[in-house]
Design a protein around this motif. Structure first.
Motif, mmCIF file in Angstrom:
data_model
loop_
_atom_site.group_PDB
_atom_site.id
_atom_site.type_symbol
_atom_site.label_atom_id
_atom_site.label_comp_id
_atom_site.label_asym_id
_atom_site.label_seq_id
_atom_site.Cartn_x
_atom_site.Cartn_y
_atom_site.Cartn_z
ATOM 1 N N PRO A 266 0.806 -1.224 0.000
ATOM 2 C CA PRO A 266 0.000 0.000 0.000
ATOM 3 C C PRO A 266 0.837 1.273 0.000
ATOM 4 O O PRO A 266 0.355 2.333 -0.401
ATOM 5 C CB PRO A 266 -0.816 -0.118 1.291
ATOM 6 C CG PRO A 266 0.011 -0.992 2.177
ATOM 7 C CD PRO A 266 0.675 -1.982 1.262
ATOM 8 N N ASP A 267 2.096 1.161 0.438
ATOM 9 C CA ASP A 267 2.955 2.347 0.502
ATOM 10 C C ASP A 267 3.960 2.377 -0.649
ATOM 11 O O ASP A 267 5.068 2.900 -0.504
ATOM 12 C CB ASP A 267 3.702 2.385 1.835
ATOM 13 C CG ASP A 267 4.497 1.107 2.082
ATOM 14 O OD1 ASP A 267 4.325 0.137 1.313
ATOM 15 O OD2 ASP A 267 5.296 1.081 3.047
ATOM 16 N N ALA A 268 3.598 1.814 -1.790
ATOM 17 C CA ALA A 268 4.513 1.759 -2.935
ATOM 18 C C ALA A 268 5.024 3.151 -3.295
ATOM 19 O O ALA A 268 4.285 4.139 -3.256
ATOM 20 C CB ALA A 268 3.814 1.134 -4.138
ATOM 21 N N ALA A 269 6.306 3.208 -3.645
ATOM 22 C CA ALA A 269 6.935 4.479 -4.018
ATOM 23 C C ALA A 269 6.865 4.730 -5.511
ATOM 24 O O ALA A 269 7.253 5.803 -5.981
ATOM 25 C CB ALA A 269 8.388 4.482 -3.567
ATOM 26 N N GLY A 270 6.369 3.768 -6.271
ATOM 27 C CA GLY A 270 6.282 3.888 -7.719
ATOM 28 C C GLY A 270 6.196 2.508 -8.323
ATOM 29 O O GLY A 270 5.931 1.520 -7.630
#
Length: 452
Positions: A266-270
């Protein structure tokens, strides 16, 4: 191991079918409406045109346009032969392309292992629409090859179909490489023109179509009333991040951020988009809808549907270096500009990752990302240059930390290069139904909002 997640409500037009974890038999496929068409070839072509179905091999070319081009080329060849103007050419040929060279994609091998009859049905419909008299299934996965051959024996097709195997490489699935290999040569791209639809296998007009594309043709033939839903759904392979790699089917329009959350990141940076074809997008890119037009407008692409998520602590320079390293290792080494250009881009990215790059390295990457695309015989050089350019566009704030000093995330070690670095395993598909086989273990994806 890559898992399969089904949509919350399994519609009858889903590519997954009833049991995506088991190879479907001819009887099961027929019982579900397969090998029957609600429309004739001309009407089916109209439905495909009206639905806007695009190819699922990576380029996203309109399917109806490609089918008509092969049919019309075959008609011209027939007229030429009748007039005895020249020799060569011939009746059109159709090819199911299941050679999955993108390292992050598993959908094509899964389809050939789990639903070979759906693909073969689509190939037969493509033959009817183009006037083809013979077909091929082209693949590099031995397990898939065995199941396709068994499917051909279970339900003999209306035209001769041969299975052709090749070694799995990044360029082996490029359409001119497909033709060259079927004709007995190496699976390497050739200069264009002519393109396969003009002069392909044995000199005949040839349709080279991705296996998922053919599966959606078969679904449309059986259920033309659902043509829009069939055309506007797609298989997606999600990997990277902090979740288990998975294969799922989604409607166009679902935000990438929603998929990242469902995947467990859920906290993907890209993300690295489209296998290695769509380049990198940053955190803001996660709000893009997964729809070809919207992605193209944003400078990226869905490609073959392979998406590699970047975990919150991952460095995009490391990911870009690994991607271009894979491409450099997979170069066909036919085009000098590709060999030198891809290697130069890779060396520059490795220098960034190692903290040894200077301002000139950055200037070179900027120049190469603009000048190199379109100069090779296939898309490999484009993918390498595009990955570098997308890194500079999507993560400009990260680059200064790599000039003259290694960033903390890269300091743990440079990425190992080579074809195996970004690979994703194919979901397990049992060879035949049995009482001890359990259905897919993962729960379904949450309801996803998108174009119906």
């Amino acid at each position: 191991m890559t898992a399969i997640r089904l949509p919350t409500a399994q519609p009858p037009d889903s590519v997954f079918g009833a049991r995506p974890d088991v190879t479907e038999s001819a009887g099961a496929y027929r019982a579900g409406g397969g090998y029957r068409s609600a429309v004739g070839p001309d009407e089916l072509l109209h439905h495909l045109d009206a639905s806007g179905l695009r190819g699922r091999g990576g380029a996203g070319f309109p399917v109806a346009v490609k089918l008509r081009a092969v049919r019309e080329a075959g008609m011209r060849e027939g007229a030429v032969r009748e007039g005895a103007v020249r020799e060569g050419g011939g009746v059109p040929v159709v090819v199911a392309n299941g050679e999955e060279g993108e390292p992050g994609s598993v959908k094509d091998r899964w389809l050939l292992r789990a639903r070979p009859h759906l693909v073969l049905d689509g190939l037969a419909h493509a033959a009817a629409m183009t006037g083809a008299a013979r077909g091929y299934v082209y693949l590099s996965d031995a397990e898939a090859g065995a199941r396709v051959r068994r499917a051909l024996a279970e339900h003999p097709p209306p035209l001769p179909i041969e299975v052709v195997e090749t070694d799995r490489t990044y360029v082996a699935g490029e359409e001119s490489a497909v033709v060259r290999r079927i004709d007995g040569g190496p699976a390497l791209p050739t200069a264009k023109p002519p393109r396969p639809f003009e002069r392909g296998v044995g000199g005949a007009p040839t349709l080279v179509s991705n296996v998922e594309t053919l599966a959606r043709i078969a679904l449309t033939a059986a259920r033309p009333g659902l043509r829009l839903r069939i055309a506007r759904s797609t298989l997606v392979t999600l990997s990277g991040g902090s979740g288990t790699p998975l294969l799922t089917e989604i409607p166009y329009g679902v935000p990438l951020r929603t998929l990242a959350a469902a995947h467990g990141t859920p906290d993907a940076a890209g993300a690295l988009m489209g296998g290695l074809f769509g380049g990198l997008v940053g955190a803001r890119g996660l709000d893009l809808p997964l729809e070809p037009g919207a992605l193209a407008a944003a400078g990226t692409a869905l490609g073959c549907g392979a998406i590699r998520l970047l975990a919150a602590g991952a460095c995009p320079v490391t990911v870009a270096t690994a991607a271009v390293g894979h491409l450099a290792a997979e170069s066909a080494r036919q085009c000098g500009v590709c060999v030198t250009g891809t290697a130069a881009v890779h060396d520059a990215l490795r220098a960034l990752a190692a903290g040894t790059a200077g301002p000139q390295t950055l200037a070179n990457l900027t120049r190469w990302s603009r000048a190199l695309p379109g100069r090779g015989a296939c898309g490999l050089l484009d993918a390498a240059a595009g990955t570098a350019g997308s890194l500079l566009r999507a993560f400009p704030e990260r680059i200064p930390f790599h000039l003259g000093a290694a960033c903390p995330a890269c300091a743990a070690g440079l990425p190992a290069d080579g074809p195996g670095r970004l690979a994703v395993a194919v979901p397990e598909v049992a060879d035949a139904p049995s009482a001890h086989i359990a259905p897919p273990a993962l729960p379904p994806l949450p309801a996803l909002k998108g174009t119906p």
